[in-house]
Scaffold this motif. Structure first.
Motif, PDB file in Angstrom:
ATOM      1  N   LEU A   1      -6.015   1.201   4.616  1.00 45.99           N
ATOM      2  CA  LEU A   1      -6.478   2.142   4.033  1.00 45.99           C
ATOM      3  C   LEU A   1      -7.048   3.272   4.731  1.00 45.99           C
ATOM      4  O   LEU A   1      -7.737   2.933   5.767  1.00 45.99           O
ATOM      5  CB  LEU A   1      -7.379   2.025   2.832  1.00 45.99           C
ATOM      6  CG  LEU A   1      -6.753   1.890   1.339  1.00 45.99           C
ATOM      7  CD1 LEU A   1      -5.555   0.791   1.371  1.00 45.99           C
ATOM      8  CD2 LEU A   1      -7.920   1.250   0.441  1.00 45.99           C
TER       9      LEU A   1
ATOM     10  N   ILE B   1       0.850  -1.337  -0.032  1.00 49.56           N
ATOM     11  CA  ILE B   1      -0.114   0.020   0.085  1.00 49.56           C
ATOM     12  C   ILE B   1       0.975   0.966  -0.012  1.00 49.56           C
ATOM     13  O   ILE B   1       0.593   2.344  -0.602  1.00 49.56           O
ATOM     14  CB  ILE B   1      -0.990   0.036   1.269  1.00 49.56           C
ATOM     15  CG1 ILE B   1      -1.841  -1.138   1.341  1.00 49.56           C
ATOM     16  CG2 ILE B   1      -1.879   1.275   1.367  1.00 49.56           C
ATOM     17  CD1 ILE B   1      -2.620  -1.489   0.168  1.00 49.56           C
TER      18      ILE B   1
ATOM     19  N   GLU C   1      -9.486   6.746   1.186  1.00 46.80           N
ATOM     20  CA  GLU C   1      -9.106   5.991   0.082  1.00 46.80           C
ATOM     21  C   GLU C   1     -10.034   4.944  -0.292  1.00 46.80           C
ATOM     22  O   GLU C   1     -10.086   4.661  -1.286  1.00 46.80           O
ATOM     23  CB  GLU C   1      -7.555   5.418   0.595  1.00 46.80           C
ATOM     24  CG  GLU C   1      -6.596   6.447   0.660  1.00 46.80           C
ATOM     25  CD  GLU C   1      -5.164   6.039   1.244  1.00 46.80           C
ATOM     26  OE1 GLU C   1      -4.166   6.394   0.805  1.00 46.80           O
ATOM     27  OE2 GLU C   1      -5.278   5.361   2.307  1.00 46.80           O
TER      28      GLU C   1
END
Ligand code: DI6
Ligand code: FE
Length: 407
Positions: free
Chosen positions: A338, A299, A342
């Motif tokens: 996240l 990520i 997002e």
């Protein structure tokens, strides 16, 4: 300003998922299928009293969710395999012993069109109840022309019968069928020279996908599938770097793939490869969770290189029997870290990008399709934070009301 619209929502906040950001105490107008006006309520012209006006109750309007990766047409169930895994067998062990994907292939080949239609319809309904207005459906449990065609036709019928927009993807290169045991190259040849041309001719697929993995197909086999897709003018997507790193993402980038999906084992070179090709990184936290994976998708690197991230359910009987986009929002935050912002972008605009539909759907913008979800929440982050309640008030696809508890 003209009042040329069919209906209007007022007393609502709007999370546009676009450059306009968030609008508070806003209003939005729709004509036909499209959004024609959006702004502060105080800027609205005097209202024609005959106009249908919907009171948003101070809630939030978001774009309908886009589930850009599902395998939701399949026969049978894999509950027994789930039990075997709980007794120690691994996903790969089961696949090698002829279970796993192959057991679903047998069940799907044997299933009637009617039973496949009804089981898939129930899954689509579950998604609809959570505000999902666009769903991608892959084939890949037929693995021979007639059965692949059967599943894709059912997907097309569901697109006509159900309120959601349906996009279909041909995933002939999902697993090696028993008839081609030990000859994956021969199967890939059949996929490229027989199956794909027939499916393209009948316009049954909007894109082509493959499973590039040790238990799937190699990079060079995937490349042959991509070349055939290109020859038929179809965009590609790829299951890549899920269980190991074969470098499928870099290949996908060379073919300007719409998306690369899973990505737990993607490395920095792979992230660099997809950053310039417009390829979306599709994260599938349901499969990560259900297989109890420990390797997280990169990520931080995806953020660093500004690769758009989408989140989808991956609904399938083996690795993600989880027909819930709200659960995916929650898991993409809890498991993949996240931010709620997002995650919501991943479930809307970036999902639309992963389907090549971002010019029409995925954000709230004048001129775009009115695929809208009205939620009784005080903050959009609530959609990621809590699970089990479904505060969906009203849902529209192309300006037409199709769901929500207010109906
Ligand atoms: N990756 C997955 O997670 C699913 N397909 C794929 O390529 C699994 C499909 C299944 O186990 O039935
Ligand atoms: Fe998948």
């Amino acid at each position: 300003m003209s009042t040329d619209w069919d209906w209007l929502v007022v007393n609502v906040n709007i999370a546009t998922m676009d450059d306009a950001g968030e609008l508070r105490d806003a209003a939005l107008a729709v004509k036909g299928e499209r959004i024609v006006w959006m702004g502060q309520k105080r800027d609205l012209p005097a209202l024609d009293t005959l106009l249908p006006v919907i009171d948003g109750g101070g809630g939030w309007l978001l774009p309908g969710f886009v589930d850009c990766h599902t395998h939701l047409i399949y026969g049978g169930s894999r509950a027994k395999e789930f039990a075997a895994r709980l007794e120690g067998a691994s996903y790969q062990d089961i696949a090698k012993a002829g279970g796993g994907i192959m057991s679903t292939v047998r069940a799907t080949r044997d299933a009637s069109e009617e039973s496949l239609y009804h089981s898939a319809r129930a899954r689509l309904r579950a998604l609809l109840d959570e505000g999902v207005t666009t769903v991608e459906i892959k084939s890949g449990y037929g693995l021979e022309l007639e059965s692949e065609r059967k599943c894709l036709r059912i997907a097309r019928v569901l697109g006509h019968q159900m309120p959601q927009r349906i996009r279909t993807t041909f995933l002939g290169a999902h697993a090696l069928p028993a008839e081609f045991k030990d000859d994956a190259d021969a199967y890939i040849e059949t996929v490229c020279s027989e199956m794909l041309p027939a499916i393209a001719r009948e316009q049954l697929a909007d894109a082509v996908d493959a499973f590039c993995e040790g238990v799937g197909f190699s990079v060079s086999q995937t490349q042959r599938v991509f070349e055939a897709a290109k020859a038929h003018g179809l965009p590609v997507k790829l299951h890549a770097e899920q269980l190991s790193n074969l470098g499928g993402s870099a290949l996908a980038a060379r073919f300007q793939a719409l998306s690369v999906d899973h990505l737990e084992h993607l490395d920095e070179a792979g992230v660099k490869a997809i950053k310039d090709s417009g390829t979306v990184a599709v994260l599938l936290p349901g499969a990560f969770y259900f297989l109890r994976e420990t390797q997280l998708p990169p990520i931080a690197l995806l953020r660093q290189y500004q690769v758009p991230m989408a989140v989808a359910t991956d609904i399938n009987p083996g690795t993600s029997p989880l027909a819930s986009m709200l659960l995916m929002l929650n898991m993409s935050c809890t498991l993949f870290r996240l931010t709620p912002k997002e995650a919501l972008l991943a479930a809307t605009l970036n999902g639309a990008k992963a389907l090549g539909m971002a010019d029409q759907i995925g954000s709230i913008k004048v001129g775009k399709q009115a695929d809208l979800a009205l939620w009784a929440i005080d903050d959009p982050a609530e959609l990621c934070y809590q699970f089990g309640v479904r505060p969906l008030q009203q849902l529209w696809v192309a300006g037409r009301e199709v769901g929500g508890i207010r109906r």
